[in-house]
Design an enzyme around this catalytic site. Structure first.
Site, PDB file in Angstrom:
ATOM      1  N   HIS A  33      -7.327  -1.497  13.674  1.00 19.11           N
ATOM      2  CA  HIS A  33      -6.858  -0.163  13.286  1.00 19.11           C
ATOM      3  C   HIS A  33      -8.024   0.809  13.075  1.00 19.11           C
ATOM      4  CE1 HIS A  33      -4.186   2.813  11.678  1.00 19.11           C
ATOM      5  NE2 HIS A  33      -3.198   1.979  11.453  1.00 19.11           N
TER       6      HIS A  33
ATOM      7  N   GLN B 191      -0.794   2.195  20.173  1.00 13.52           N
ATOM      8  CA  GLN B 191      -0.291   3.146  19.189  1.00 13.52           C
ATOM      9  C   GLN B 191      -1.315   4.264  19.058  1.00 13.52           C
ATOM     10  OE1 GLN B 191       2.678   2.626  17.635  1.00 13.52           O
ATOM     11  NE2 GLN B 191       2.696   4.263  16.114  1.00 13.52           N
TER      12      GLN B 191
ATOM     13  N   GLU C 113      -4.494   1.829  18.731  1.00 13.79           N
ATOM     14  CA  GLU C 113      -4.210   0.450  18.311  1.00 13.79           C
ATOM     15  C   GLU C 113      -3.510  -0.264  19.461  1.00 13.79           C
ATOM     16  OE1 GLU C 113      -2.018   0.860  14.431  1.00 13.79           O
ATOM     17  OE2 GLU C 113      -2.561   2.929  14.803  1.00 13.79           O
TER      18      GLU C 113
ATOM     19  N   HIS D 157       2.578  -3.424   9.120  1.00 14.70           N
ATOM     20  CA  HIS D 157       1.275  -4.088   9.232  1.00 14.70           C
ATOM     21  C   HIS D 157       1.204  -5.417   8.467  1.00 14.70           C
ATOM     22  CE1 HIS D 157      -0.105  -0.754  11.494  1.00 14.70           C
ATOM     23  NE2 HIS D 157      -0.494   0.029  10.504  1.00 14.70           N
TER      24      HIS D 157
HETATM   25  C1  GLA Z   1      -0.016   3.012  11.954  1.00 10.15           C
HETATM   26  C2  GLA Z   1       1.337   3.601  11.735  1.00 10.15           C
HETATM   27  C3  GLA Z   1       1.195   4.888  10.980  1.00 10.15           C
HETATM   28  C4  GLA Z   1       0.452   4.678   9.682  1.00 10.15           C
HETATM   29  C5  GLA Z   1      -0.867   3.993   9.956  1.00 10.15           C
HETATM   30  C6  GLA Z   1      -1.573   3.569   8.691  1.00 10.15           C
HETATM   31  O1  GLA Z   1      -0.752   3.735  12.858  1.00 10.15           O
HETATM   32  O2  GLA Z   1       2.041   3.793  12.932  1.00 10.15           O
HETATM   33  O3  GLA Z   1       2.470   5.420  10.722  1.00 10.15           O
HETATM   34  O4  GLA Z   1       1.231   3.893   8.801  1.00 10.15           O
HETATM   35  O5  GLA Z   1      -0.671   2.841  10.713  1.00 10.15           O
HETATM   36  O6  GLA Z   1      -1.700   4.605   7.784  1.00 10.15           O
END
Ligand code: GLA
Length: 401
Positions: A228, A338, A366, A154
């Protein structure tokens, strides 16, 4: 369900993701399943006036002021922070009109800064992981901060989620919201190029939260912007989302290694717990003996979305909670989503309503380019060059079934 989205051109499209004829056929099935599900659904219309207000939310340790903007159409009410251009609250009515906040968050800046697993954050420069924090662009190798096992997650240790964004109210006859701007200097978090990102969040009278991303750079770089937000359609803090029903317009997904980096494979979902082309409870197969579910501790995977329409927009997902009837529908110009089921939430802190959040208490959708794309030439490109404009749109439509 409304498909009446603003028409937008995306400069960076999904590109060739090499779906088989079988996958394309399955996708069509999904599309018809989705429309039949939605015919009984009601998205409702916000009949109230479009209103927006602003308050001081807090101050960073460096003394920077953080504001919270709250905007409503009378039916849906959204609160957003200038910290991380963060969706702090999303209040929507259930099928009987009872409103609840359906997004995980905090009521104070200190918790966002110290604890937040990206609750509602605008994530950048690069949403999700880059293997070993390394990529090579135009013959030069770049090293990013490592902040997740051996990888960069991120955008690195201080990503866009931890920056105070400039905010400007936007108002039209049919929508209200805020444009957030952040200028990331050349080299910040190891990424090349001064990157100017503008993200506009607007709520319209049809209960659509539109997120329009726009970015330009002065040197070749990579980026993958997303939001997110963690949803629990029964209300944040109300427990497990196992019973929520999820439908994805995704014939394939990208399996990962033990550190959650894609192997590069684009795997069909057929016959696996990753097949959400028909509406399925999130918890129905989450405990199955499937190696990818073990690695992810549940769902934490990029799904490869079906092809976009002529306007570049594709239906990504629909989810609803049977008891309250609250639903969210996701459209996007991005090629992937995601799906993350809050697997790392461990009950160690309390959220905005005073309840602790535990594993599986929320789900994230996401919208994104695929994780680690800079190291996978077979994935759609995440490169942005000077003179190009990055544009991307995601819409969350809130309703009830
Ligand atoms: C994304 C990642 C996860 C986790 C979250 C934040 O979704 O894929 O593995 O790190 O962010 O906690």
């Amino acid at each position: 369900m409304s498909d009446n989205l603003p028409r937008r051109q995306v400069l960076r499209t999904a590109g060739a993701i090499g779906l088989s004829a079988a996958a394309a056929g399955a996708l069509q099935q999904t599309a018809s399943a989705t429309s039949s599900t939605s015919s009984s659904a009601s998205e409702g219309i916000g009949h109230g006036r479009l209103e927006i207000s602003k308050k001081v939310f807090g101050r960073t340790p460096a003394g920077e002021q953080v504001d919270v903007y709250t905007f409503t159409n009378g039916r849906v009410t959204i609160s957003m922070l200038t910290w991380g251009a963060t969706l702090q609250r999303i209040e929507t009515p259930d099928r009987r009109g009872r409103k609840k906040n359906i997004s995980l968050g905090f009521d104070n800046l200190e918790d966002y800064a110290a604890l937040s697993p990206y609750f509602g954050s605008t994530v950048g420069r690069y949403g999700n992981r880059i293997a070993k924090g390394q990529f090579t662009l135009d013959g030069k190798t770049y090293q990013l901060p490592i902040n997740n096992g051996p990888n960069s997650l991120h955008g690195g240790t201080i990503g866009f989620d931890k920056k105070v964004w400039q905010a400007k109210v936007v108002r039209t006859d049919t929508a209200i919201g805020v444009t957030f701007t952040y200028v990331s200097p050349d080299g910040e978090m190891g990424y090349p190029g001064k990157l100017t990102s503008t993200v506009t969040y607007t709520l319209d009278k049809a209960n659509r939260l539109n997120i329009d991303y726009h970015a330009v750079t002065d040197k070749a770089t990579v980026l993958n912007l997303t939001n997110h937000v963690y949803f629990n359609l029964g209300g944040e803090g109300s427990g497990s989302i196992d019973d929520h029903i999820l439908q994805l317009n995704a014939p394939a997904y990208t399996p990962v290694d033990a550190t959650l980096i894609p192997t590069g494979q684009i795997a069909p979902v057929t016959g696996t717990p990753f097949d959400f082309r028909r509406p399925t409870a999130i918890g129905a197969r989450i405990r199955d003996d499937h190696p990818q579910l073990v690695i992810g501790r549940g769902y934490d995977h990029n799904f490869v979305l079906g092809e976009a329409g002529k306007d570049g927009v594709r239906l990504a997902a629909r989810a609803w909670e049977p008891d309250s009837g609250r639903s969210v529908t996701v459209h996007t110009t991005e090629p992937g989503v995601q799906v993350y089921t809050g697997n790392f939430l461990d009950g160690s802190f309390q959220g905005i309503g005073g309840k602790s959040y535990r594993q599986g208490d929320a789900f994230c959708l996401e919208t994104q380019h695929f994780p680690d794309s800079p190291n996978h030439p077979n994935f759609p490109s995440t490169v942005l060059r000077p003179g190009q404009t990055f544009r991307s749109t995601t819409t969350f439509t809130f309703g009830t079934i």
